[in-house]
Each structure stands twice: as structure tokens, then as C-alpha cells.
Design a protein around this motif. Structure first.
Motif, PDB file in Angstrom:
ATOM      1  N   LEU A   5      29.455  41.767  13.738  1.00 41.85           N
ATOM      2  CA  LEU A   5      29.354  41.916  12.285  1.00 41.85           C
ATOM      3  C   LEU A   5      30.759  41.914  11.691  1.00 41.85           C
ATOM      4  O   LEU A   5      31.537  42.831  11.927  1.00 41.85           O
ATOM      5  N   ALA A  37      22.750  40.213  18.970  1.00 44.66           N
ATOM      6  CA  ALA A  37      23.190  39.003  18.266  1.00 44.66           C
ATOM      7  C   ALA A  37      22.726  37.783  19.066  1.00 44.66           C
ATOM      8  O   ALA A  37      22.998  37.676  20.271  1.00 44.66           O
ATOM      9  N   ASN A 271      23.790  34.111   8.742  1.00 46.23           N
ATOM     10  CA  ASN A 271      22.909  34.851   9.642  1.00 46.23           C
ATOM     11  C   ASN A 271      21.825  35.567   8.856  1.00 46.23           C
ATOM     12  O   ASN A 271      21.918  35.724   7.635  1.00 46.23           O
ATOM     13  N   ARG A 273      18.598  38.830   9.516  1.00 42.66           N
ATOM     14  CA  ARG A 273      18.278  39.955  10.400  1.00 42.66           C
ATOM     15  C   ARG A 273      16.775  40.114  10.625  1.00 42.66           C
ATOM     16  O   ARG A 273      15.970  39.758   9.774  1.00 42.66           O
ATOM     17  N   LEU A 294      20.381  40.281  15.030  1.00 43.90           N
ATOM     18  CA  LEU A 294      21.134  39.396  14.145  1.00 43.90           C
ATOM     19  C   LEU A 294      20.919  37.970  14.626  1.00 43.90           C
ATOM     20  O   LEU A 294      21.333  37.607  15.734  1.00 43.90           O
ATOM     21  N   ASN A 371      26.610  38.181   5.748  1.00 43.13           N
ATOM     22  CA  ASN A 371      25.578  37.179   6.010  1.00 43.13           C
ATOM     23  C   ASN A 371      25.826  35.830   5.351  1.00 43.13           C
ATOM     24  O   ASN A 371      25.196  34.838   5.719  1.00 43.13           O
TER      25      ASN A 371
END
Length: 383
Positions: A5, A37, A271, A273, A294, A371
Motif C-alpha cells: 500500500l 496483494a 487496484n 479491494r 488487494l 487506489n
């Protein structure tokens, strides 16, 4: 190992990070942030299609202290719902999308450029990208000019409703504008000639009250504004940047291909979630129930197992349309085709109107977001 992140504003080239992870840790448990991830194309698709991987709750127990109207909007958005609630809100959102009338994109962008061009210079992001998509949506539903202006000016505050973490100032801004926007949309919705038949159809198939349908419809029409601002801004910004860098603007077809390749090569949404509602096995990894996930879409779009010469901007690659930027499966973004069409039309107009378009800065600064990779500004010269 860098954190999975990170703020896009702090990374000059996130794609180097993704390349390393694809090679070494395509499914990675980030112990620091307690999140899985997922970097490879195949595994990202697997998570996006897995019914055990749901959209996480953005605002559990209203800890963010949104007011009643803001909370209604948030709780009814298609993008943030699961199960039967998602199916109902998605059906309503799709029906709303199908009722959008065609509007003159050229006249809107022409006016935006005219209003913001000073000495042949303009900030493309703040002058056009943040305004054009939402104005197109608003005009396609016949909103009055004053309402279009108000919502276009306030939408940047309202889109923060999507953030998992919000500052007190962001919550305050959301609460201040949500009731007014909700009221404007409610008034306009009842004036649309298709709304009565839409509500009757939804009520009959889902046993919902007309008041429940009204709230879901208003929320998801506002959701279209949010989606158009989020996706539209990023695609318009990143596409212009890539097209000018790669000189792919000789025809409208070439521009459309360039927009699609930008969605793969340099996507605005990096990305998304999910939360595991049951155990999920990915390769040799066990993602346990309640683990956070993620899904690194931008990494999947650069997976060499899926895209040949993945690091090269190539508008003629045969499978560019298979990028994951808009998702896949039940939660695929409804604005996909709308956003591609709008960006193609806007950029074709721009390159037709001006003989020379030049980017005036080499070092693009990005918003401090995890994101999304969204330029703060792109100053251009139009001659």
C-alpha cells in the motif's frame, strides 16, 4: 520489501514495483498491513469472479459520522454492495444507464476550453477532465443548467464518499453537499418520462416499496455522476498524456485504440479491494475468511503471461480490450463503454481543433491516493 500500500504521489514508476512482485511474489501476504496483494492476471481474475471475495464495507456502523442523506447514498451504491442488494441496485443502475440520451460532447468541451484557455495555455485536468464527464451525464438526463453547474462544481467533494478512510474535513464536505444533490436528483428523477415504468418494473420483480426504489434510484443516479468523475477524469488525463507521448492521433480509430491501450498500460484505477467471506485458495496460498485482499489491476494489465511485450505501448496488440481496469464479473464498472466513447470523442475533437498540442511540464504530479493514479494537473499549450 516495500509496502503493498503506497501513495501514487510517492512513486515515480509503480509499474517497476508490480514487475518485481509479479516475478517474485505474485500472491503476497503483507504482514504490516494485514492484507493479501494479488498481482498476476490469472489470480486477479480468479478473485474478481470468486463469490467468496466480496466488496468490503466502507463505513461500518457509520463510524465516519455521515449524515442521513450521505449514508443513504453510500449504502445503496451498486459499486459497494453485495448479494441480492447488489443485484437489485445493479439492475436499477443499468436501466438508468440505458436511458441516457445522446448529447453533443463537442459543444460541451468547446465551451470548457473557451472558458479556461488563457494565452493558449490550459490545465487539461482541472479545466476539462473534472468537468466534461459529469456534465455529459447530467445533460443526458436533462438536468437544468443551474443544477448542472452546481453538481459539477460539488462532485469532487461528494466522490470522497467512496474512500475507506475519510478526514473530518472530507466528511464535513460530504455532509454539506449530499442533501442538496439528493434533492436536485429527486426532483429531476420524477420528471423523467421513463421513471414510472422503471419503478413499476423493479417493484414487481423484487417486492420493494416505491419509496425504497426511489432511494436506490436517486443514489445510483448520483453513483453515475461519481463514476463518470472518477473514471472519466483519469481516462481523459492519462489518455492525452500517452497519445501525445506516442503520437497516436491520426484518426478517430487510432485514438480509440490508444484510449483502450492506455486503460491497460497506464490505468487510472490501479487496484481494488475485496474481503474474504470464506476460505479461498489461490495457487499454494490460503486466504482465510475475513482476510483483506488487494487486487492489483494495474499489475495484471502488465502481466507478460497475458500481454505480449507488456511494457510497450502498442495500440495494435490484439487483446488490449482484455485489460482489467474496469473489473470483470458481477462488479464490472457500468461506465466502461461510456468512458471509452466519451474520451475518444473529446480527444478527437481536441486534435481536430488544434494543429499543435504540447505538454508544458515533464514531471507530472499525482494525487496522494492508493487506489488511483490521477494527475493533479496537466498544463498544455494549444495552437
Amino acid at each position: 520489501m516495500n509496502s503493498t500500500l503506497f501513495l501514487q504521489s510517492e512513486s515515480n514508476d509503480p509499474y517497476l514495483i508490480y514487475k518485481t512482485m509479479l516475478q517474485n511474489n505474485p500472491v503476497y501476504w503483507d504482514e504490516t498491513n494485514k492484507i493479501w496483494a494479488i498481482y498476476s492476471y490469472e489470480d486477479c481474475v480468479s478473485i474478481l469472479k470468486n463469490p467468496k471475495a466480496e466488496i468490503p464495507t466502507v463505513n461500518p456502523d457509520n463510524k465516519q459520522k455521515l449524515n442521513k442523506t450521505a449514508l443513504e447514498i453510500l449504502n445503496n451504491l451498486t459499486r459497494l454492495s453485495n448479494g441480492i442488494q447488489h443485484e437489485i441496485s445493479k439492475e436499477i443502475a443499468m436501466l438508468l444507464f440505458s436511458k441516457m440520451k445522446s448529447v453533443d460532447i463537442n459543444s460541451i468541451i468547446s465551451q470548457l476550453i473557451k472558458s479556461n484557455l488563457v494565452e493558449n495555455k490550459m490545465d487539461w485536468v482541472n479545466s476539462v477532465c473534472k468537468k466534461l464527464p459529469v456534465l455529459v451525464v447530467l445533460q443526458s438526463f436533462n438536468f437544468e443548467e443551474k443544477d448542472c453547474e452546481f453538481i459539477a462544481n460539488q462532485i469532487e467533494s461528494l466522490v470522497k464518499i467512496m474512500l475507506p478512510q475519510k478526514t473530518e474535513e472530507q466528511v464535513k464536505s460530504i455532509n454539506e453537499v449530499s442533501a442538496t444533490i439528493f434533492s436536485i436528483v429527486e426532483k429531476q428523477l420524477f420528471q423523467l418520462n421513463f421513471y414510472e415504468s422503471l419503478s413499476a418494473k423493479i417493484s414487481e420483480s423484487n417486492s420493494l416499496s416505491l419509496n425504497e426504489i426511489k432511494t436506490i434510484s436517486i443514489s445510483n443516479l448520483i453513483g453515475l455522476f461519481i463514476q463518470s468523475f472518477d473514471a472519466g477524469r483519469g481516462i481523459l488525463s492519462n489518455s492525452l498524456f500517452q497519445i501525445l507521448n506516442n503520437k497516436t492521433f491520426s484518426s478517430k480509430t487510432e485514438i480509440e485504440k490508444s484510449v483502450i491501450e492506455t486503460l491497460r498500460f497506464d490505468p487510472p484505477i490501479q487496484n481494488t479491494r475485496r474481503i474474504a467471506v470464506g476460505d479461498i485458495i489461490i495457487g499454494e496460498s490460503l486466504i482465510r475468511k475475513n482476510n483483506s485482499i488487494l487486487v492489483v489491476l494495474a499489475s495484471a494489465n502488465r502481466d507478460p503471461k497475458k500481454f505480449e511485450n507488456e511494457s510497450k505501448f502498442n495500440i495494435e496488440r490484439s487483446n488490449n480490450t482484455e485489460n482489467l481496469t474496469f473489473g470483470i464479473g458481477g462488479h464490472m464498472c457500468l461506465a466502461k463503454h461510456f468512458s471509452i466513447h466519451l474520451t475518444t470523442e473529446a480527444l478527437w475533437f481536441l486534435f481536430n481543433q488544434f494543429k499543435t498540442i504540447t505538454i508544458l511540464e515533464n514531471n507530472i504530479q499525482y494525487e496522494p491516493m492508493i487506489n488511483a493514479r490521477l494527475p493533479k494537473a496537466i498544463w498544455i499549450s494549444l495552437q
